[in-house]
Design a protein around this motif. Sequence first.
Motif, PDB file in Angstrom:
ATOM      1  N   ARG A 142       2.218  -0.963  -5.724  1.00  7.75           N
ATOM      2  CA  ARG A 142       0.385  -1.209  -5.883  1.00  7.75           C
ATOM      3  C   ARG A 142      -0.163  -1.419  -6.966  1.00  7.75           C
ATOM      4  O   ARG A 142      -1.387  -1.841  -7.686  1.00  7.75           O
ATOM      5  N   ASN A 143       1.121  -1.365  -8.643  1.00  4.39           N
ATOM      6  CA  ASN A 143       0.511  -1.521  -9.913  1.00  4.39           C
ATOM      7  C   ASN A 143       1.365  -2.668 -10.268  1.00  4.39           C
ATOM      8  O   ASN A 143       1.003  -3.193 -11.459  1.00  4.39           O
ATOM      9  N   GLN A 164       0.917  -1.156   0.094  1.00  6.01           N
ATOM     10  CA  GLN A 164      -0.058   0.385  -0.333  1.00  6.01           C
ATOM     11  C   GLN A 164       0.712   1.194  -0.649  1.00  6.01           C
ATOM     12  O   GLN A 164       0.461   2.290  -0.535  1.00  6.01           O
ATOM     13  N   GLY A 206      -6.837  -5.160  -2.589  1.00  7.62           N
ATOM     14  CA  GLY A 206      -6.537  -4.493  -1.546  1.00  7.62           C
ATOM     15  C   GLY A 206      -6.071  -5.171  -0.369  1.00  7.62           C
ATOM     16  O   GLY A 206      -5.668  -6.388   0.091  1.00  7.62           O
ATOM     17  N   TRP A 238      -3.260  -4.965  -5.815  1.00  6.47           N
ATOM     18  CA  TRP A 238      -3.948  -3.717  -5.194  1.00  6.47           C
ATOM     19  C   TRP A 238      -5.099  -2.995  -5.357  1.00  6.47           C
ATOM     20  O   TRP A 238      -6.070  -3.130  -4.271  1.00  6.47           O
ATOM     21  N   THR A 239      -5.169  -2.984  -6.381  1.00  5.63           N
ATOM     22  CA  THR A 239      -6.700  -2.368  -7.150  1.00  5.63           C
ATOM     23  C   THR A 239      -7.387  -3.126  -7.193  1.00  5.63           C
ATOM     24  O   THR A 239      -8.055  -4.129  -8.312  1.00  5.63           O
ATOM     25  N   SER A 240      -8.977  -2.541  -7.587  1.00  4.54           N
ATOM     26  CA  SER A 240      -9.960  -3.550  -7.742  1.00  4.54           C
ATOM     27  C   SER A 240      -9.909  -3.567  -9.095  1.00  4.54           C
ATOM     28  O   SER A 240     -10.508  -3.975 -10.615  1.00  4.54           O
ATOM     29  N   ASN A 262      -8.049  -3.060 -11.267  1.00  3.89           N
ATOM     30  CA  ASN A 262      -6.447  -3.464 -11.896  1.00  3.89           C
ATOM     31  C   ASN A 262      -6.395  -5.506 -12.098  1.00  3.89           C
ATOM     32  O   ASN A 262      -6.745  -6.329 -12.988  1.00  3.89           O
TER      33      ASN A 262
END
Length: 275
Positions: free
Chosen positions: A180-181, A174, A270, A219-221, A223
């Motif tokens: 994160r990517n 985070q 996440g 990490w992200t929805s 992605n």
Amino acid sequence: MKKVIASLLVVTLMFNSFIQEVSAVETQSGIMETEHIYVDGIEYVYRVSTNGEIEIEAVSKNVEGKLTVDSDAQAVAEVLDENGDMKEYEIDINDLTDKNVDIDVFEDDGKIIEEYETMEELLEDAYECQTAATVTVTVISVSTLLKVLLLIAATVVVSGVVYYAATTVAETIQNNKKKRNLYYSAYLRGKDVYISYNKSISFKSAVSRVRYGKSIYTWTSANAKNVVLATGLGTIPRAEIDSASSRKKGFVYYYHWHTKNRNGAHAWFGRPYTK
């Protein structure tokens, strides 16, 4: 590779005691996580550095033994020999989970001195050593250290890749824009999701894993959803997570995407959620 006959429950029962007492994040000192583990009354310190190196060290009085594992699952064990001298052994860990064991132990001349292919073999060697815990200096065996590594349940090794419990690395991901990517292979074990934290995979590889029913973490929805969409198998209408009322105490949950036909793959993303 042989299937394990003994389950993780059996592993735990073969110890007189297994207590996980302390967990702390110490990012400023370069340590991601430090835990104190008590097995058969012997205290071990477990550390994971920010570069993914794992260290387990016996710290009880008159007990010697240390195991260091790098992010490629190459390990070095430091234990006392029959003469009371500290000796190092190199270890190749291809698999170390509650389902598969595949480990070779080498002397300094490169000769294989031990091969573990089942959980039973690992348990037998380690437990025999633990019965000697009343002597003046307790001799910790290589197999004991490997078993402690498995019992800690913060790491597993699958096909030579170290997987870390996502709860132990989520904060680091985070706080790091690059991470994160990234995409990670993911593996569901027991109460948590484990990810290849130091071995990220490409978007193309992530898509391939999901297409063939294997899981990933990012990490992200957005992605996670994009990976599922790129499989050509469609997606469920919205990301899912077990409801708060249905979550089990001690288990960890993550939002995730599925393919439309729910082929068994999870695209987790996440932060972790608990009961």
